[in-house]
Each structure stands twice: as structure tokens, then as C-alpha cells.
Motif scaffolding. Structure first.
Motif, PDB file in Angstrom:
ATOM      1  N   PRO A   1       0.779  -1.218  -0.032  1.00  0.00           N
ATOM      2  CA  PRO A   1       0.111   0.133   0.053  1.00  0.00           C
ATOM      3  C   PRO A   1       0.855   1.166  -0.110  1.00  0.00           C
ATOM      4  O   PRO A   1       0.270   2.133  -0.512  1.00  0.00           O
ATOM      5  N   LEU A   2       2.169   1.073   0.476  1.00  0.00           N
ATOM      6  CA  LEU A   2       3.082   2.339   0.551  1.00  0.00           C
ATOM      7  C   LEU A   2       3.303   2.651  -1.053  1.00  0.00           C
ATOM      8  O   LEU A   2       3.805   3.867  -1.106  1.00  0.00           O
ATOM      9  N   ASP A   3       3.106   1.908  -1.961  1.00  0.00           N
ATOM     10  CA  ASP A   3       3.392   2.130  -3.116  1.00  0.00           C
ATOM     11  C   ASP A   3       2.170   2.759  -4.081  1.00  0.00           C
ATOM     12  O   ASP A   3       2.348   2.519  -5.290  1.00  0.00           O
ATOM     13  N   VAL A   4       1.375   3.017  -3.283  1.00  0.00           N
ATOM     14  CA  VAL A   4      -0.012   3.574  -3.901  1.00  0.00           C
ATOM     15  C   VAL A   4      -0.215   4.984  -3.413  1.00  0.00           C
ATOM     16  O   VAL A   4      -0.508   5.220  -2.389  1.00  0.00           O
ATOM     17  N   HIS A   5      -0.046   6.039  -4.197  1.00  0.00           N
ATOM     18  CA  HIS A   5      -0.127   7.404  -3.795  1.00  0.00           C
ATOM     19  C   HIS A   5      -1.491   8.072  -4.315  1.00  0.00           C
ATOM     20  O   HIS A   5      -1.569   7.789  -5.683  1.00  0.00           O
ATOM     21  N   VAL A   6      -1.963   8.484  -3.610  1.00  0.00           N
ATOM     22  CA  VAL A   6      -3.338   9.177  -3.845  1.00  0.00           C
ATOM     23  C   VAL A   6      -3.121  10.817  -4.433  1.00  0.00           C
ATOM     24  O   VAL A   6      -2.392  11.391  -3.690  1.00  0.00           O
ATOM     25  N   LEU A   7      -3.355  11.248  -5.649  1.00  0.00           N
ATOM     26  CA  LEU A   7      -3.219  12.549  -6.010  1.00  0.00           C
ATOM     27  C   LEU A   7      -4.471  13.217  -6.679  1.00  0.00           C
ATOM     28  O   LEU A   7      -4.670  12.861  -7.670  1.00  0.00           O
ATOM     29  N   PRO A   8      -5.436  13.585  -5.930  1.00  0.00           N
ATOM     30  CA  PRO A   8      -6.776  14.156  -6.482  1.00  0.00           C
ATOM     31  C   PRO A   8      -6.691  15.230  -7.601  1.00  0.00           C
ATOM     32  O   PRO A   8      -5.563  16.136  -7.336  1.00  0.00           O
ATOM     33  N   LEU A   9      -7.635  15.203  -8.596  1.00  0.00           N
ATOM     34  CA  LEU A   9      -7.204  16.131  -9.517  1.00  0.00           C
ATOM     35  C   LEU A   9      -8.396  16.384 -10.247  1.00  0.00           C
ATOM     36  O   LEU A   9      -9.289  15.289 -10.476  1.00  0.00           O
ATOM     37  N   ASP A  10      -8.624  17.457 -10.931  1.00  0.00           N
ATOM     38  CA  ASP A  10      -9.998  17.569 -11.878  1.00  0.00           C
ATOM     39  C   ASP A  10      -9.423  17.986 -13.020  1.00  0.00           C
ATOM     40  O   ASP A  10      -8.734  18.945 -13.244  1.00  0.00           O
ATOM     41  N   LEU A  11      -9.674  16.872 -14.229  1.00  0.00           N
ATOM     42  CA  LEU A  11      -9.221  17.147 -15.525  1.00  0.00           C
ATOM     43  C   LEU A  11      -9.990  18.502 -16.242  1.00  0.00           C
ATOM     44  O   LEU A  11      -9.231  19.078 -17.093  1.00  0.00           O
ATOM     45  N   ALA A  12     -10.943  18.973 -15.861  1.00  0.00           N
ATOM     46  CA  ALA A  12     -11.476  20.050 -16.204  1.00  0.00           C
ATOM     47  C   ALA A  12     -10.866  21.606 -15.765  1.00  0.00           C
ATOM     48  O   ALA A  12     -11.083  22.581 -16.434  1.00  0.00           O
ATOM     49  N   GLN A  13      -9.917  21.271 -14.873  1.00  0.00           N
ATOM     50  CA  GLN A  13      -9.489  22.545 -14.376  1.00  0.00           C
ATOM     51  C   GLN A  13      -7.951  22.571 -15.125  1.00  0.00           C
ATOM     52  O   GLN A  13      -6.770  22.355 -14.493  1.00  0.00           O
ATOM     53  N   ALA A  14      -7.957  23.090 -16.217  1.00  0.00           N
ATOM     54  CA  ALA A  14      -6.767  23.119 -16.996  1.00  0.00           C
ATOM     55  C   ALA A  14      -5.607  23.871 -16.362  1.00  0.00           C
ATOM     56  O   ALA A  14      -4.420  23.390 -16.501  1.00  0.00           O
ATOM     57  N   ASP A  15      -5.755  25.032 -15.704  1.00  0.00           N
ATOM     58  CA  ASP A  15      -4.756  25.936 -14.967  1.00  0.00           C
ATOM     59  C   ASP A  15      -4.036  25.096 -13.916  1.00  0.00           C
ATOM     60  O   ASP A  15      -3.201  25.602 -13.433  1.00  0.00           O
ATOM     61  N   THR A  16      -4.730  23.714 -13.413  1.00  0.00           N
ATOM     62  CA  THR A  16      -4.182  23.167 -12.250  1.00  0.00           C
ATOM     63  C   THR A  16      -3.103  21.994 -12.856  1.00  0.00           C
ATOM     64  O   THR A  16      -2.452  21.606 -11.636  1.00  0.00           O
ATOM     65  N   LEU A  17      -3.272  21.565 -14.013  1.00  0.00           N
ATOM     66  CA  LEU A  17      -2.756  20.229 -14.182  1.00  0.00           C
ATOM     67  C   LEU A  17      -1.203  20.190 -14.601  1.00  0.00           C
ATOM     68  O   LEU A  17      -0.524  19.195 -14.183  1.00  0.00           O
ATOM     69  N   THR A  18      -0.547  21.311 -14.752  1.00  0.00           N
ATOM     70  CA  THR A  18       0.800  21.325 -15.075  1.00  0.00           C
ATOM     71  C   THR A  18       1.482  21.108 -13.562  1.00  0.00           C
ATOM     72  O   THR A  18       2.352  20.541 -13.396  1.00  0.00           O
ATOM     73  N   ALA A  19       0.887  21.997 -12.666  1.00  0.00           N
ATOM     74  CA  ALA A  19       1.369  21.709 -11.128  1.00  0.00           C
ATOM     75  C   ALA A  19       1.146  20.271 -10.666  1.00  0.00           C
ATOM     76  O   ALA A  19       1.821  19.837 -10.086  1.00  0.00           O
ATOM     77  N   LYS A  20       0.029  19.595 -11.188  1.00  0.00           N
ATOM     78  CA  LYS A  20      -0.569  18.364 -10.679  1.00  0.00           C
ATOM     79  C   LYS A  20       0.608  17.066 -11.231  1.00  0.00           C
ATOM     80  O   LYS A  20       1.208  16.196 -10.699  1.00  0.00           O
ATOM     81  N   ALA A  21       1.006  17.560 -12.440  1.00  0.00           N
ATOM     82  CA  ALA A  21       2.125  16.777 -13.236  1.00  0.00           C
ATOM     83  C   ALA A  21       3.519  16.729 -12.549  1.00  0.00           C
ATOM     84  O   ALA A  21       3.982  15.613 -12.211  1.00  0.00           O
TER      85      ALA A  21
END
Length: 265
Positions: free
Chosen positions: A53-73
Motif C-alpha cells: 500500500p505504500l506504493d499507492v499514492h493518492v493525487l486528487p485532480l480535476d481534468l476540467a481545471q486546465a490551469d491546475t494540471l501542470t502543477a499536478k504533473a
């Protein structure tokens, strides 16, 4: 491809095909980053993973929020210091005629299905090219190959993915980055239940095709087989996948047939 110790980022991981991919890859020893809008559901998926389970990391994101995706990446890349495979499984379907569907609903579908996938992939691509390795996996649909009634914008968003990522594949084929496009037909998930109606409301009904479709786990198995073999494009499903060939070789017959039959999801 051996997925053990591969670093895999999966969007749409809280349900359906994305969730099934999480479990299969976890069993094979992959290191996972799982994303969707629903953080609570993601943690439930993580808890159901049987290995490491330590090799499963949760990273919530909303694909519709384009201005957040570079930071999420950037955040995703920092977790393990690399990403070997990005599986773009997040998306939303549609149930509404062209004339009835509001422009805002059409824009929402395109923002999630097309621009969300494009923006996230473009954010990761330069780093993959620097490493001279990586896979971009795009979950399209059989209706990315032909259109059906009540799914005009959904179909358009999937058609657009094919054009975009076929072009990208040509540009990076000799730089170590692969592009795999997956076209499922009927898969028994909640995709039709969660589809948007003409006014943007939840459809709340499972279509007969989905009800009788293959399981998400079976679909996920086929996806991983395709990625392992580095197939450029893969059709997954039952008889509905024959429509791709009918459309290509017998377009007139296919047009008459598809008007009269229940359409794929």
C-alpha cells in the motif's frame, strides 16, 4: 513489458476501468499514482490494494481545471522521481441529442475528455523525452472511430484524441516515447449512469449494452496486454467492435444499421 516496479500514473482511478487497472498493476508490483476528482473514493481504492500500500499514492485532480494540471504533473513526478506510464482513463460520457444539448455541457465534455488528457500528457511529455522512455496510454472508445446518436460531443472528444495522439506518435516515435490508444466497446461500469444529459444532469441509468458488456477487470487485462506489446491501437469488447470494420469497408450499410440499433457506450 514487465510492470513490476514500473511507475504508473492513472487518472479516472476511483471507478470503472481505471480502478480495475489499479488493482491489476498493484498485484504485478507496479508503483502507482492514482487520480480522480473524488479523493475519498481514491483512498478506498488504495485500501483495497492487496500489495505494498505504500506504493499507492493518492493525487486528487480535476481534468476540467486546465490551469491546475501542470502543477499536478510536477507533483506526480516528484513522488517517485519519474513516471514510466501515464494512463489517461478519466472521462465522462453523454446522453443527449445535438439540438437539445447545451453548449456548456458540450464544453464540459471536451474539457474533461480531450483537453484534460491533452494538457496532462503535454505536462509529462518533456520529462519522458528527457529520459528517452515512457508510455502515454489514451483510453478512447469504439465511438472514437464512428459516431452514434445521443453521443455527439462524447464521440467528437474521442475522435479528437485519435487525431491528436496519432500525430504526437509520429513526432516522438524515435525518441523513446510510445503512444497507445485503447478503444473499449461495452464495458460494465457506471459510465452510462454518470453520463451527462442534454442539460448537464446525471443520466442515472445503465444502458443495456453496458449491462451486458465485459467486466472492467477483463478490459483492464486487455489494456495491459496491449501496452505490454506496445500496440498503437487496440479494440476491446464484443461484437460491437466489428462496427469499426463495417464503417471502414461498408459505410452505407453501416450508416443504415447504426440508425436502427442500440448504440455502444
Amino acid at each position: 513489458m514487465d510492470f513490476k516496479n514500473k511507475i504508473v500514473w492513472i487518472t479516472g482511478a476511483s471507478s470503472g476501468i481505471g480502478e480495475a487497472l489499479v488493482y491489476l498493476l498493484n498485484e504485478q508490483g507496479a508503483k502507482l499514482i492514482i487520480s480522480s476528482r473524488r479523493s475519498g473514493a481514491l483512498y478506498e481504492v488504495k485500501q483495497r490494494c492487496r500489495k505494498n500500500p505504500l506504493d499507492v499514492h493518492v493525487l486528487p485532480l480535476d481534468l476540467a481545471q486546465a490551469d491546475t494540471l501542470t502543477a499536478k504533473a510536477e507533483n506526480a513526478w516528484r513522488i517517485y522521481g519519474a513516471i514510466d506510464i501515464l494512463i489517461n482513463a478519466g472521462g465522462i460520457s453523454q446522453r443527449g441529442t445535438v439540438l437539445e444539448t447545451a453548449a456548456t455541457v458540450e464544453q464540459q465534455i471536451m474539457n474533461v475528455n480531450f483537453w484534460g488528457t491533452v494538457n496532462l500528457s503535454k505536462a509529462i511529455l518533456p520529462k519522458m523525452l528527457q529520459r528517452k522512455q515512457g508510455n502515454l496510454v489514451v483510453i478512447s472508445s469504439v465511438v472514437g472511430k464512428f459516431g452514434t446518436q445521443f453521443r455527439s460531443t462524447y464521440s467528437a472528444s474521442k475522435h479528437a484524441l485519435h487525431g491528436y495522439f496519432d500525430s504526437l506518435r509520429c513526432e516522438v516515435y524515435d525518441q523513446g516515447v510510445s503512444v497507445n490508444i485503447i478503444c473499449p466497446g461495452f464495458v460494465k461500469t457506471n459510465v452510462t449512469i454518470n453520463s451527462l444529459t442534454a442539460q448537464g444532469e446525471k443520466h442515472n441509468h445503465m444502458d443495456e449494452g453496458q449491462e451486458n458488456g465485459i467486466s472492467a477487470t477483463q478490459c483492464a487485462h486487455e489494456i495491459l496486454k496491449s501496452v505490454a506489446k506496445n500496440k498503437e491501437e487496440t479494440l476491446i469488447g464484443g461484437k460491437e467492435t466489428y462496427g469499426v470494420y463495417l464503417k471502414r469497408f461498408f459505410p452505407g450499410y453501416f450508416s443504415k444499421m447504426i440508425r436502427k440499433r442500440k448504440v455502444v457506450g
